[in-house]
Write a protein that holds these residues in place. Structure first.
Motif, PDB file in Angstrom:
ATOM      1  N   GLU A  31     -41.065  52.002  -1.796  1.00 54.07           N
ATOM      2  CA  GLU A  31     -39.762  52.017  -1.122  1.00 54.07           C
ATOM      3  C   GLU A  31     -38.685  51.873  -2.191  1.00 54.07           C
ATOM      4  O   GLU A  31     -38.620  50.866  -2.896  1.00 54.07           O
ATOM      5  N   VAL A  32     -37.857  52.897  -2.330  1.00 51.37           N
ATOM      6  CA  VAL A  32     -36.772  52.855  -3.314  1.00 51.37           C
ATOM      7  C   VAL A  32     -35.605  52.081  -2.711  1.00 51.37           C
ATOM      8  O   VAL A  32     -35.091  52.425  -1.649  1.00 51.37           O
ATOM      9  N   LEU A  33     -35.181  51.024  -3.408  1.00 55.61           N
ATOM     10  CA  LEU A  33     -34.099  50.173  -2.917  1.00 55.61           C
ATOM     11  C   LEU A  33     -32.732  50.620  -3.437  1.00 55.61           C
ATOM     12  O   LEU A  33     -31.725  50.415  -2.792  1.00 55.61           O
ATOM     13  N   GLY A  34     -32.737  51.230  -4.631  1.00 55.85           N
ATOM     14  CA  GLY A  34     -31.463  51.664  -5.208  1.00 55.85           C
ATOM     15  C   GLY A  34     -31.669  52.530  -6.429  1.00 55.85           C
ATOM     16  O   GLY A  34     -32.679  52.422  -7.125  1.00 55.85           O
ATOM     17  N   VAL A  35     -30.696  53.414  -6.677  1.00 51.44           N
ATOM     18  CA  VAL A  35     -30.734  54.314  -7.833  1.00 51.44           C
ATOM     19  C   VAL A  35     -29.380  54.284  -8.525  1.00 51.44           C
ATOM     20  O   VAL A  35     -28.338  54.300  -7.868  1.00 51.44           O
ATOM     21  N   GLY A  36     -29.406  54.233  -9.857  1.00 53.16           N
ATOM     22  CA  GLY A  36     -28.180  54.302 -10.639  1.00 53.16           C
ATOM     23  C   GLY A  36     -28.323  55.354 -11.731  1.00 53.16           C
ATOM     24  O   GLY A  36     -29.385  55.474 -12.341  1.00 53.16           O
ATOM     25  N   LYS A  37     -27.265  56.114 -11.956  1.00 53.83           N
ATOM     26  CA  LYS A  37     -27.336  57.193 -12.942  1.00 53.83           C
ATOM     27  C   LYS A  37     -26.036  57.238 -13.728  1.00 53.83           C
ATOM     28  O   LYS A  37     -24.956  57.041 -13.184  1.00 53.83           O
ATOM     29  N   SER A  38     -26.159  57.506 -15.032  1.00 52.84           N
ATOM     30  CA  SER A  38     -24.969  57.659 -15.864  1.00 52.84           C
ATOM     31  C   SER A  38     -25.239  58.710 -16.940  1.00 52.84           C
ATOM     32  O   SER A  38     -26.387  59.008 -17.260  1.00 52.84           O
ATOM     33  N   LYS A  39     -24.170  59.281 -17.483  1.00 54.72           N
ATOM     34  CA  LYS A  39     -24.303  60.269 -18.553  1.00 54.72           C
ATOM     35  C   LYS A  39     -24.735  59.550 -19.824  1.00 54.72           C
ATOM     36  O   LYS A  39     -24.180  58.518 -20.182  1.00 54.72           O
ATOM     37  N   SER A  40     -25.743  60.095 -20.483  1.00 47.77           N
ATOM     38  CA  SER A  40     -26.247  59.497 -21.718  1.00 47.77           C
ATOM     39  C   SER A  40     -25.389  59.967 -22.892  1.00 47.77           C
ATOM     40  O   SER A  40     -25.341  61.158 -23.199  1.00 47.77           O
ATOM     41  N   LEU A  41     -24.724  59.022 -23.542  1.00 49.79           N
ATOM     42  CA  LEU A  41     -23.774  59.382 -24.596  1.00 49.79           C
ATOM     43  C   LEU A  41     -24.300  59.116 -26.004  1.00 49.79           C
ATOM     44  O   LEU A  41     -23.809  59.694 -26.961  1.00 49.79           O
ATOM     45  N   GLY A  42     -25.269  58.229 -26.154  1.00 49.95           N
ATOM     46  CA  GLY A  42     -25.689  57.832 -27.497  1.00 49.95           C
ATOM     47  C   GLY A  42     -27.116  58.190 -27.850  1.00 49.95           C
ATOM     48  O   GLY A  42     -27.706  57.582 -28.753  1.00 49.95           O
ATOM     49  N   VAL A  43     -27.714  59.180 -27.151  1.00 51.34           N
ATOM     50  CA  VAL A  43     -29.104  59.552 -27.403  1.00 51.34           C
ATOM     51  C   VAL A  43     -29.169  61.032 -27.764  1.00 51.34           C
ATOM     52  O   VAL A  43     -28.574  61.880 -27.087  1.00 51.34           O
ATOM     53  N   HIS A  44     -29.904  61.349 -28.830  1.00 50.19           N
ATOM     54  CA  HIS A  44     -30.061  62.739 -29.264  1.00 50.19           C
ATOM     55  C   HIS A  44     -31.547  63.027 -29.463  1.00 50.19           C
ATOM     56  O   HIS A  44     -32.226  62.352 -30.235  1.00 50.19           O
ATOM     57  N   LYS A  45     -32.046  64.020 -28.721  1.00 50.28           N
ATOM     58  CA  LYS A  45     -33.464  64.404 -28.782  1.00 50.28           C
ATOM     59  C   LYS A  45     -34.393  63.212 -28.573  1.00 50.28           C
ATOM     60  O   LYS A  45     -35.403  63.036 -29.252  1.00 50.28           O
ATOM     61  N   GLY A  46     -34.019  62.368 -27.604  1.00 50.50           N
ATOM     62  CA  GLY A  46     -34.848  61.226 -27.240  1.00 50.50           C
ATOM     63  C   GLY A  46     -34.696  60.017 -28.131  1.00 50.50           C
ATOM     64  O   GLY A  46     -35.340  58.990 -27.903  1.00 50.50           O
ATOM     65  N   ILE A  47     -33.854  60.091 -29.157  1.00 51.00           N
ATOM     66  CA  ILE A  47     -33.704  58.997 -30.122  1.00 51.00           C
ATOM     67  C   ILE A  47     -32.279  58.447 -30.051  1.00 51.00           C
ATOM     68  O   ILE A  47     -31.308  59.208 -30.017  1.00 51.00           O
ATOM     69  N   VAL A  48     -32.159  57.118 -30.012  1.00 49.52           N
ATOM     70  CA  VAL A  48     -30.836  56.470 -29.980  1.00 49.52           C
ATOM     71  C   VAL A  48     -30.137  56.686 -31.320  1.00 49.52           C
ATOM     72  O   VAL A  48     -30.668  56.337 -32.382  1.00 49.52           O
ATOM     73  N   ASN A  49     -28.947  57.291 -31.285  1.00 51.22           N
ATOM     74  CA  ASN A  49     -28.176  57.477 -32.520  1.00 51.22           C
ATOM     75  C   ASN A  49     -26.796  56.823 -32.459  1.00 51.22           C
ATOM     76  O   ASN A  49     -26.022  56.920 -33.402  1.00 51.22           O
ATOM     77  N   ASN A  50     -26.505  56.165 -31.319  1.00 51.34           N
ATOM     78  CA  ASN A  50     -25.263  55.402 -31.199  1.00 51.34           C
ATOM     79  C   ASN A  50     -25.534  54.203 -30.293  1.00 51.34           C
ATOM     80  O   ASN A  50     -25.661  54.345 -29.068  1.00 51.34           O
TER      81      ASN A  50
END
Length: 458
Positions: A31-50
């Motif tokens: 049972e899904v209680l909640g979903v949150g989504k945001s634009k990913s700004l600091g990740v490039h090709k799966g790797i955190v760069n910011n």
């Protein structure tokens, strides 16, 4: 609602960050209680760069999930991908001290811990140690050794390795977003939990998760994980090609890809055009859908060539290792029109789209049907499995304590309460001392009586 009642999957992707809160129902579904989504700004090709931008994006997604679920999120199961991920095969064994006792989960954990001591390349760290099949003494091809007797416990392992710096960066972002990382899971393994069936894993199947920055692959055969890898190209590079090839901005390139893009140019007409509005009073631009499809096709074929290379590395074209269930496409990139047709033609395997909503009990509006949610739902399922495992261990512990406390020989205090504050040996010694003290008191009373008798006679 208490934190123990729900779990959270956090997908830190290249294009978006998704947090899904859910719990298991009485029927075993989610049972899904909640979903949150945001634009990913600091990740490039799966790797955190910011770091700072990634922390902000995580906080935004988690806050939205908390509002929709009405709970406070504390622990999350996080996915990891990126071109730094690699896998290897390794065999190892332990010699058990007491072969008369049957093999337990503790023995298997001991064997896994031994594998985790493998010396990796500088800067690398082991993420997963996945048992494939076991061997007990001279008996091989065992999938579940628990309960068996034997001296030598051996296993073949699929070991997933990643760069220590990338792992630490993800952990830091999660921590500084005010969260605790419950587990770190390879994203193709999470996706496979959400979209593959047991029958497919048994027959042989490859899951190809086409995300924004990477394409993740996991291959199963005989219900065993056989191969994993991460290709450093995804839907984002297709958008980049459209942007450059058509000389338009990234926003319009992404919209073109999503609404009108196709992976097979031959199925598009030369006479069909789409109009892109000009920038700041410049004239509109007309783009042929066939030209658009040619741009997309060139990059998708390159990605599928890399998928073929990984399939060959596993041996999928050999008769014994053949993938009877073919390929399951998932991730946002699999939404591309005619993607299945091109995959079938390029790989020679049958393919289907993998949807993650079949395990969800309350997805009536099909909000989570899109394959782009496969990884985040898989991470939620992994988190629920971790909670279930912890719960069963606690139940066993309580049951053991209950048996001990109800044992006839359990020491009891003078007022009838259980003497749980002292160890058994100390309690027994105390009882002996009390008995000794009782005997001395009676002797003293007798001596006093005799002494008093003689005093009266005198």
């Amino acid at each position: 609602m208490e934190n123990q009642e729900y779990s959270v999957g956090l997908d830190i992707g290249t294009t978006k960050i998704v947090a899904i809160v859910g719990r298991r129902t009485a029927h075993g579904k989610i049972e899904v209680l909640g979903v949150g989504k945001s634009k990913s700004l600091g990740v490039h090709k799966g790797i955190v760069n910011n770091i700072s931008q990634t922390i902000t994006s995580i906080k935004t997604a988690v806050s939205e999930a908390e509002r929709s679920a009405g709970v406070k999120i504390q622990k999350v199961t996080v996915g990891i991908a990126g071109k730094h991920i690699r896998s290897l095969q390794h065999s190892d064994y332990i010699m058990r001290e007491n072969p008369d006792q049957y093999i337990t989960e503790s023995d298997i954990e001991m064997l896994k811990e031994q594998v985790k001591k493998l010396v990796m390349l500088p800067g690398e760290e082991i993420i997963h140690v996945l048992p494939q099949e076991y061997k007990v003494d001279s008996q091989g091809e065992i999938q579940e050794p628990v309960g068996m007797h034997g001296k030598r416990l051996e296993a073949n392992f699929h070991v997933v390795v990643g760069q220590m710096g990338s792992i630490r960066n993800i952990a830091r972002c999660v921590r500084e977003a005010g969260l605790e990382m419950e587990a770190l899971t390879l994203e193709p393994l999470a996706s496979s939990e959400a979209v593959l069936t047991t029958e497919e894993k048994e027959a042989g199947v490859a899951i190809v998760d086409i995300g924004g920055g990477t394409t993740d692959i996991a291959i199963f055969k005989d219900n065993i994980i056989r191969h994993t890898c991460v290709i450093p190209y995804g839907g984002g590079i297709i958008t980049e090609d459209i942007k450059e090839g058509c000389s338009i901005i990234e926003k319009h390139a992404e919209q073109l890809k999503m609404k009108f893009g196709s992976a097979v140019p031959e199925l598009e007409r030369d006479t069909t055009f789409v109009t892109i509005p000009g920038l700041h009073g410049r004239p509109d631009k007309e783009i042929s859908l066939k030209t658009l499809a040619k741009i997309i096709n060139a990059r998708v074929e390159e990605i599928l060539d890399m998928v073929n290379t990984e399939l060959k590395a596993y041996g999928a074209f050999e008769q014994k290792k053949k993938l009877i269930a073919g390929i399951v496409l998932t991730g946002g990139g699999s939404n591309l029109k005619n993607m299945r047709h091109l995959t079938n033609f390029s790989t020679g395997f049958d393919s289907r789209l993998g949807f993650a909503n079949e395990y969800i009990s309350n997805d009536k509006n099909q909000l989570l049907k899109g394959p782009e949610y496969a990884t985040s739902i898989g991470l939620l399922m992994e988190s629920l499995k971790i909670r279930d495992k912890k719960g069963s261990v606690q139940d066993e512990h309580r049951a053991t304590q209950g048996i001990q406390s109800s044992h006839p020989s359990e020491p009891v205090s003078q007022d009838g309460a259980e003497a749980t504050d002292l160890p058994a040996m100390e309690t027994q010694e105390l009882q002996v001392e009390q008995q000794k003290a009782g005997k001395l008191t009676i002797g003293q009373k007798i001596m006093e009586s005799v002494k008093k008798f003689f005093e009266e006679v005198e």
